[in-house]
Design a protein around this motif. Structure first.
Motif, mmCIF file in Angstrom:
data_model
loop_
_atom_site.group_PDB
_atom_site.id
_atom_site.type_symbol
_atom_site.label_atom_id
_atom_site.label_comp_id
_atom_site.label_asym_id
_atom_site.label_seq_id
_atom_site.Cartn_x
_atom_site.Cartn_y
_atom_site.Cartn_z
ATOM 1 N N SER A 48 40.047 32.337 45.607
ATOM 2 C CA SER A 48 41.043 31.671 46.447
ATOM 3 C C SER A 48 41.484 32.566 47.585
ATOM 4 C CB SER A 48 42.264 31.276 45.627
ATOM 5 O OG SER A 48 41.954 30.270 44.713
ATOM 6 N N CYS A 49 41.689 33.819 47.292
ATOM 7 C CA CYS A 49 42.121 34.775 48.309
ATOM 8 C C CYS A 49 41.064 34.888 49.412
ATOM 9 C CB CYS A 49 42.372 36.117 47.646
ATOM 10 S SG CYS A 49 43.332 37.238 48.659
ATOM 11 N N LEU A 50 39.814 34.979 49.027
ATOM 12 C CA LEU A 50 38.733 35.056 50.016
ATOM 13 C C LEU A 50 38.620 33.764 50.825
ATOM 14 C CD1 LEU A 50 35.966 36.906 47.969
ATOM 15 C CD2 LEU A 50 37.353 37.825 49.840
ATOM 16 N N PHE A 134 39.420 25.396 52.934
ATOM 17 C CA PHE A 134 40.805 25.271 52.464
ATOM 18 C C PHE A 134 40.855 24.477 51.160
ATOM 19 C CE2 PHE A 134 45.120 23.620 52.424
ATOM 20 C CZ PHE A 134 45.871 24.719 52.813
ATOM 21 N N VAL A 135 40.118 23.380 51.100
ATOM 22 C CA VAL A 135 40.056 22.585 49.859
ATOM 23 C C VAL A 135 39.449 23.414 48.738
ATOM 24 C CG1 VAL A 135 38.962 20.570 48.790
ATOM 25 C CG2 VAL A 135 40.053 20.349 51.026
ATOM 26 N N LEU A 139 41.179 24.246 45.192
ATOM 27 C CA LEU A 139 40.539 23.911 43.914
ATOM 28 C C LEU A 139 40.345 25.133 43.024
ATOM 29 C CD1 LEU A 139 37.843 21.334 45.069
ATOM 30 C CD2 LEU A 139 39.967 20.858 43.828
ATOM 31 N N THR A 140 39.947 26.242 43.622
ATOM 32 C CA THR A 140 39.743 27.439 42.801
ATOM 33 C C THR A 140 41.064 28.024 42.332
ATOM 34 O OG1 THR A 140 39.599 28.839 44.770
ATOM 35 C CG2 THR A 140 37.531 28.026 43.841
#
Length: 144
Positions: A48-50, A134-135, A139-140
């Motif tokens: 998510s951070c990446l 972004f989605v 999701l992650t």
């Protein structure tokens, strides 16, 4: 320039202004991604951070393309309302500004419109990539 050319320039400028909605969406996505990273980066999963970081990096390209399209709005409006007398004068001004080399022959107005539309499509593709990443980030983040 005749009335048909001026109408084409006016229509192109209007189309580019309408693209501002896409530009605003890309800008907002970049801002949200940067905000999420600034506030919650330590608690986010690496993926998510990446992904949020990628949205922000794509935002730099999106901002460049949006700025370039804003510039083109002014040029097409100048041609449409007669402040720029001809495409040849526009080429001379762009060459003096160091923005493009002087062409051997003046470019046709249709070629200019096509180039601007391609730039607008590239901008839309960058924003679509921002949306997809972004989605993915959302999701992650939910899958933890």
């Amino acid at each position: 320039m005749n009335d048909d050319d001026r109408a084409l320039c006016t229509g192109t400028a209007s189309l580019l202004r309408a693209n501002g909605v896409i530009a605003a969406f890309g800008f907002v996505l970049s801002g949200i991604a940067l905000g999420v990273l600034a506030l919650t980066a330590r608690s986010l999963p690496l993926t998510s951070c990446l992904a949020f970081g990628a949205v922000a990096v794509l935002g730099v390209l999106e901002r460049y393309l949006a700025l370039r399209l804003q510039f083109d709005i002014g040029l097409f409006e100048g041609l449409a309302n007669g402040r720029i007398g001809s495409p040849g004068l526009l080429d001379n001004a762009l060459q003096r500004l160091g923005m493009r080399d002087a062409p051997d022959q003046p470019r046709a107005l249709a070629d200019r419109v096509l180039g601007t539309r391609q730039l607008m499509q590239r901008h839309a593709i960058v924003v679509a990539c921002q949306i997809a990443v972004f989605v993915l980030a959302l999701l992650t983040e939910d899958l933890r």
